[in-house]
Design an enzyme around this catalytic site. Sequence first.
Site, PDB file in Angstrom:
ATOM      1  N   ASP A   9       0.768  -1.286  -0.025  1.00 35.03           N
ATOM      2  CA  ASP A   9       0.173   0.106   0.045  1.00 35.03           C
ATOM      3  C   ASP A   9       0.845   1.354  -0.075  1.00 35.03           C
ATOM      4  O   ASP A   9       2.155   1.257   0.049  1.00 35.03           O
ATOM      5  CB  ASP A   9      -0.733   0.022   1.300  1.00 35.03           C
ATOM      6  CG  ASP A   9      -1.770   1.032   1.368  1.00 35.03           C
ATOM      7  OD1 ASP A   9      -2.305   1.416   0.114  1.00 35.03           O
ATOM      8  OD2 ASP A   9      -2.200   1.711   2.196  1.00 35.03           O
ATOM      9  N   ASP A  11      -0.027   5.251   0.691  1.00 35.71           N
ATOM     10  CA  ASP A  11      -0.453   6.359   1.754  1.00 35.71           C
ATOM     11  C   ASP A  11      -0.278   5.698   3.013  1.00 35.71           C
ATOM     12  O   ASP A  11      -1.365   4.737   3.371  1.00 35.71           O
ATOM     13  CB  ASP A  11      -1.819   6.985   1.202  1.00 35.71           C
ATOM     14  CG  ASP A  11      -1.672   8.504   1.931  1.00 35.71           C
ATOM     15  OD1 ASP A  11      -0.875   8.867   2.931  1.00 35.71           O
ATOM     16  OD2 ASP A  11      -2.907   9.143   1.990  1.00 35.71           O
TER      17      ASP A  11
END
Length: 273
Positions: A9, A11
Amino acid sequence: MAQKGFLIDMDGVIYRGSEPIPGAVEFINSLREKGYPFLFLTNNSQRTPRDVSYKLRKLGFNVTDEDIFTCAMATARYLASRKEHGTAYVIGEGGLLTELHNVGYSIVDDHPDYVIIGEGRTIMLESVDKAINMIMNGSKLIATNLDPNCPVGNGKYRAGCGAFVAMLEFATGKQAFSVGKPSPVMMRMARKILQLSTDETIMIGDTMTTDILGAGSMGFTTVLTLSGVTKESDLDQFGYAPDFIIKSVKDLLDEELFSKVLYKQHEPILTVA
Protein backbone atom coordinates in the site's frame (compact mmCIF):
# COMPACT_ATOMS: atom_id res chain seq x y z
CA MET A 1 14.73 -21.12 -2.61
CA ALA A 2 11.22 -19.94 -3.39
CA GLN A 3 10.85 -16.46 -4.86
CA LYS A 4 9.13 -13.93 -2.63
CA GLY A 5 7.43 -10.71 -3.62
CA PHE A 6 5.62 -7.77 -2.06
CA LEU A 7 2.28 -6.03 -2.51
CA ILE A 8 2.59 -2.62 -0.88
CA ASP A 9 0.00 0.00 0.00
CA MET A 10 1.18 3.59 -0.42
CA ASP A 11 -0.43 6.37 1.65
CA GLY A 12 0.54 5.75 5.27
CA VAL A 13 3.03 3.05 4.30
CA ILE A 14 5.66 4.72 2.13
CA TYR A 15 4.54 8.35 2.32
CA ARG A 16 2.23 10.71 4.17
CA GLY A 17 0.86 13.54 2.07
CA SER A 18 3.81 14.90 0.13
CA GLU A 19 6.57 13.48 2.33
CA PRO A 20 8.14 10.00 2.25
CA ILE A 21 8.02 8.09 5.52
CA PRO A 22 11.55 7.87 6.96
CA GLY A 23 13.29 4.74 5.70
CA ALA A 24 10.71 4.03 2.99
CA VAL A 25 12.84 5.16 0.05
CA GLU A 26 15.72 3.02 1.29
CA PHE A 27 13.43 0.01 1.77
CA ILE A 28 11.85 0.19 -1.69
CA ASN A 29 15.18 0.81 -3.38
CA SER A 30 16.67 -2.15 -1.48
CA LEU A 31 13.90 -4.43 -2.81
CA ARG A 32 14.82 -3.30 -6.31
CA GLU A 33 18.52 -3.88 -5.71
CA LYS A 34 17.97 -7.35 -4.21
CA GLY A 35 15.64 -8.42 -7.02
CA TYR A 36 12.47 -8.89 -4.98
CA PRO A 37 9.45 -8.10 -7.18
CA PHE A 38 6.95 -5.63 -5.78
CA LEU A 39 3.74 -3.90 -6.79
CA PHE A 40 2.09 -0.87 -5.24
CA LEU A 41 -1.64 -1.31 -4.66
CA THR A 42 -3.94 1.67 -4.29
CA ASN A 43 -7.68 2.07 -3.84
CA ASN A 44 -7.46 5.53 -5.39
CA SER A 45 -9.01 5.41 -8.88
CA GLN A 46 -8.42 9.06 -9.73
CA ARG A 47 -4.88 8.87 -11.08
CA THR A 48 -3.23 6.81 -13.82
CA PRO A 49 -0.18 4.64 -13.06
CA ARG A 50 1.94 7.25 -14.82
CA ASP A 51 0.66 9.99 -12.50
CA VAL A 52 1.31 7.86 -9.44
CA SER A 53 4.80 6.74 -10.46
CA TYR A 54 5.74 10.35 -11.29
CA LYS A 55 4.81 11.39 -7.75
CA LEU A 56 6.81 8.52 -6.26
CA ARG A 57 9.89 9.29 -8.33
CA LYS A 58 9.74 12.92 -7.19
CA LEU A 59 9.83 11.61 -3.62
CA GLY A 60 12.97 9.60 -4.42
CA PHE A 61 11.57 6.11 -5.08
CA ASN A 62 13.10 3.99 -7.84
CA VAL A 63 9.84 2.97 -9.55
CA THR A 64 8.22 2.75 -12.99
CA ASP A 65 4.64 2.88 -14.26
CA GLU A 66 4.61 -0.93 -14.27
CA ASP A 67 5.09 -0.98 -10.48
CA ILE A 68 1.63 0.55 -9.92
CA PHE A 69 -1.69 -1.32 -9.77
CA THR A 70 -4.80 0.75 -9.07
CA CYS A 71 -8.36 -0.26 -8.27
CA ALA A 72 -9.33 1.43 -11.54
CA MET A 73 -7.09 -1.00 -13.43
CA ALA A 74 -8.55 -3.93 -11.52
CA THR A 75 -12.11 -2.75 -12.17
CA ALA A 76 -11.57 -2.28 -15.90
CA ARG A 77 -9.89 -5.67 -16.32
CA TYR A 78 -12.57 -7.42 -14.31
CA LEU A 79 -15.39 -5.89 -16.37
CA ALA A 80 -13.62 -6.70 -19.64
CA SER A 81 -13.42 -10.34 -18.53
CA ARG A 82 -17.17 -10.34 -17.85
CA LYS A 83 -18.29 -8.47 -20.97
CA GLU A 84 -16.07 -7.47 -23.86
CA HIS A 85 -16.50 -4.00 -25.36
CA GLY A 86 -19.19 -3.08 -22.85
CA THR A 87 -20.57 0.33 -22.00
CA ALA A 88 -20.37 2.30 -18.78
CA TYR A 89 -21.67 5.43 -17.14
CA VAL A 90 -18.88 6.68 -14.89
CA ILE A 91 -18.86 8.87 -11.82
CA GLY A 92 -15.14 9.32 -11.38
CA GLU A 93 -12.05 10.89 -12.83
CA GLY A 94 -9.29 10.43 -15.38
CA GLY A 95 -7.61 7.35 -13.95
CA LEU A 96 -10.80 5.32 -14.14
CA LEU A 97 -11.85 6.63 -17.55
CA THR A 98 -8.41 5.89 -19.00
CA GLU A 99 -8.41 2.29 -17.80
CA LEU A 100 -11.91 1.64 -19.16
CA HIS A 101 -10.87 2.99 -22.56
CA ASN A 102 -7.74 0.81 -22.41
CA VAL A 103 -9.86 -2.36 -22.22
CA GLY A 104 -12.21 -1.28 -25.01
CA TYR A 105 -15.12 0.10 -23.01
CA SER A 106 -17.25 3.00 -24.24
CA ILE A 107 -18.44 5.74 -21.90
CA VAL A 108 -22.12 6.51 -22.49
CA ASP A 109 -24.92 8.59 -20.99
CA ASP A 110 -27.81 6.26 -21.77
CA HIS A 111 -28.61 2.61 -20.91
CA PRO A 112 -25.07 1.51 -19.96
CA ASP A 113 -24.19 -2.06 -19.07
CA TYR A 114 -22.59 -0.78 -15.87
CA VAL A 115 -22.73 2.27 -13.63
CA ILE A 116 -19.23 2.60 -12.18
CA ILE A 117 -18.43 4.71 -9.12
CA GLY A 118 -14.90 5.86 -8.34
CA GLU A 119 -13.30 8.72 -6.43
CA GLY A 120 -14.25 12.20 -7.48
CA ARG A 121 -13.70 15.68 -6.10
CA THR A 122 -16.44 17.26 -8.22
CA ILE A 123 -19.31 14.77 -8.00
CA MET A 124 -22.61 16.48 -8.81
CA LEU A 125 -26.09 15.49 -7.65
CA GLU A 126 -27.21 15.57 -11.27
CA SER A 127 -24.79 12.70 -12.02
CA VAL A 128 -26.03 10.79 -8.98
CA ASP A 129 -29.64 11.18 -10.08
CA LYS A 130 -28.79 9.88 -13.56
CA ALA A 131 -26.98 6.92 -12.03
CA ILE A 132 -29.96 6.09 -9.82
CA ASN A 133 -32.30 5.94 -12.81
CA MET A 134 -29.89 3.83 -14.84
CA ILE A 135 -29.52 1.34 -12.01
CA MET A 136 -33.28 1.20 -11.50
CA ASN A 137 -33.58 0.44 -15.24
CA GLY A 138 -31.19 -2.51 -15.12
CA SER A 139 -27.61 -1.22 -15.25
CA LYS A 140 -25.33 -3.04 -12.81
CA LEU A 141 -23.67 -1.04 -10.02
CA ILE A 142 -19.88 -1.40 -9.74
CA ALA A 143 -17.63 0.27 -7.17
CA THR A 144 -13.90 0.68 -7.62
CA ASN A 145 -13.67 0.40 -3.81
CA LEU A 146 -15.76 0.86 -0.68
CA ASP A 147 -13.48 3.15 1.33
CA PRO A 148 -15.80 5.47 3.29
CA ASN A 149 -13.36 8.38 3.29
CA CYS A 150 -10.00 9.48 1.92
CA PRO A 151 -7.22 11.33 3.77
CA VAL A 152 -6.25 14.62 2.14
CA GLY A 153 -3.42 15.61 4.50
CA ASN A 154 -3.15 17.67 7.66
CA GLY A 155 -5.46 15.25 9.45
CA LYS A 156 -8.39 16.05 7.14
CA TYR A 157 -10.62 13.74 5.11
CA ARG A 158 -13.12 13.90 2.28
CA ALA A 159 -15.95 11.53 1.37
CA GLY A 160 -14.65 8.37 -0.29
CA CYS A 161 -16.07 6.18 -3.01
CA GLY A 162 -17.87 4.01 -0.46
CA ALA A 163 -19.90 6.96 0.81
CA PHE A 164 -21.35 7.63 -2.64
CA VAL A 165 -21.88 3.93 -3.29
CA ALA A 166 -23.85 3.63 -0.04
CA MET A 167 -26.09 6.49 -1.16
CA LEU A 168 -26.81 4.77 -4.49
CA GLU A 169 -27.42 1.42 -2.81
CA PHE A 170 -29.88 3.00 -0.40
CA ALA A 171 -31.66 4.92 -3.18
CA THR A 172 -32.00 1.94 -5.53
CA GLY A 173 -32.14 -1.08 -3.23
CA LYS A 174 -29.36 -2.62 -5.35
CA GLN A 175 -26.03 -3.81 -3.97
CA ALA A 176 -22.76 -2.77 -5.60
CA PHE A 177 -19.98 -5.16 -6.52
CA SER A 178 -16.61 -3.78 -5.43
CA VAL A 179 -13.34 -4.73 -7.10
CA GLY A 180 -10.77 -2.84 -4.99
CA LYS A 181 -9.14 -3.92 -1.74
CA PRO A 182 -10.10 -6.03 0.17
CA SER A 183 -11.77 -7.80 -2.77
CA PRO A 184 -10.07 -11.06 -3.77
CA VAL A 185 -10.44 -9.89 -7.38
CA MET A 186 -7.81 -7.18 -6.99
CA MET A 187 -5.62 -9.26 -4.68
CA ARG A 188 -5.56 -12.22 -7.08
CA MET A 189 -4.84 -10.00 -10.09
CA ALA A 190 -1.93 -8.36 -8.27
CA ARG A 191 -0.42 -11.69 -7.27
CA LYS A 192 -0.63 -12.95 -10.85
CA ILE A 193 1.04 -9.80 -12.21
CA LEU A 194 4.06 -10.63 -10.04
CA GLN A 195 3.79 -14.29 -11.10
CA LEU A 196 3.84 -15.45 -7.49
CA SER A 197 2.06 -18.23 -5.66
CA THR A 198 0.00 -17.56 -2.53
CA ASP A 199 2.75 -18.53 -0.10
CA GLU A 200 5.27 -16.36 -1.96
CA THR A 201 3.20 -13.18 -1.58
CA ILE A 202 3.66 -10.64 1.23
CA MET A 203 1.30 -7.69 1.77
CA ILE A 204 2.44 -4.55 3.61
CA GLY A 205 -0.36 -2.15 4.55
CA ASP A 206 -1.59 0.25 7.20
CA THR A 207 -5.33 -0.49 7.08
CA MET A 208 -6.86 -3.54 8.73
CA THR A 209 -10.14 -3.50 6.80
CA THR A 210 -8.58 -3.36 3.33
CA ASP A 211 -4.90 -4.36 3.19
CA ILE A 212 -4.77 -6.90 6.01
CA LEU A 213 -8.27 -8.34 5.59
CA GLY A 214 -7.93 -8.75 1.83
CA ALA A 215 -4.44 -10.24 1.88
CA GLY A 216 -5.10 -12.42 4.91
CA SER A 217 -8.23 -13.85 3.30
CA MET A 218 -6.10 -14.83 0.31
CA GLY A 219 -3.55 -16.59 2.49
CA PHE A 220 -0.77 -14.03 1.90
CA THR A 221 1.70 -13.12 4.62
CA THR A 222 0.47 -9.86 6.15
CA VAL A 223 2.54 -7.03 7.63
CA LEU A 224 0.73 -4.17 9.36
CA THR A 225 2.66 -0.92 9.64
CA LEU A 226 1.64 1.53 12.36
CA SER A 227 2.85 4.53 10.35
CA GLY A 228 -0.63 5.10 8.85
CA VAL A 229 -4.23 4.98 10.01
CA THR A 230 -4.12 1.93 12.32
CA LYS A 231 -2.91 2.16 15.90
CA GLU A 232 -1.87 -0.86 17.94
CA SER A 233 -4.77 -0.16 20.33
CA ASP A 234 -7.19 -0.61 17.40
CA LEU A 235 -6.35 -4.29 16.95
CA ASP A 236 -8.73 -5.44 19.68
CA GLN A 237 -11.63 -4.35 17.45
CA PHE A 238 -10.94 -7.08 14.88
CA GLY A 239 -11.46 -10.83 14.85
CA TYR A 240 -8.38 -11.29 12.66
CA ALA A 241 -4.77 -10.20 13.01
CA PRO A 242 -1.72 -9.52 10.84
CA ASP A 243 1.21 -11.93 10.83
CA PHE A 244 3.61 -9.12 11.71
CA ILE A 245 3.27 -5.64 13.19
CA ILE A 246 5.98 -3.03 12.55
CA LYS A 247 6.33 0.66 13.38
CA SER A 248 7.20 1.51 9.77
CA VAL A 249 8.82 -0.09 6.74
CA LYS A 250 12.12 1.26 8.05
CA ASP A 251 12.03 -1.72 10.46
CA LEU A 252 12.32 -4.06 7.47
CA LEU A 253 15.79 -2.72 6.71
CA ASP A 254 16.84 -4.93 9.62
CA GLU A 255 18.04 -8.11 7.93
CA GLU A 256 16.92 -10.42 10.75
CA LEU A 257 13.34 -9.09 10.76
CA PHE A 258 13.23 -9.02 6.97
CA SER A 259 14.22 -12.70 6.90
CA LYS A 260 11.51 -13.57 9.45
CA VAL A 261 8.90 -11.85 7.27
CA LEU A 262 10.15 -13.62 4.14
CA TYR A 263 9.81 -17.03 5.71
CA LYS A 264 6.94 -16.26 8.09
CA GLN A 265 9.00 -17.10 11.17
CA HIS A 266 7.06 -15.76 14.11
CA GLU A 267 5.32 -16.88 17.23
CA PRO A 268 1.67 -17.73 16.50
CA ILE A 269 -0.69 -14.96 17.58
CA LEU A 270 -3.37 -17.48 18.55
CA THR A 271 -2.56 -20.94 19.89
CA VAL A 272 -5.33 -23.53 19.73
CA ALA A 273 -5.04 -26.42 22.16
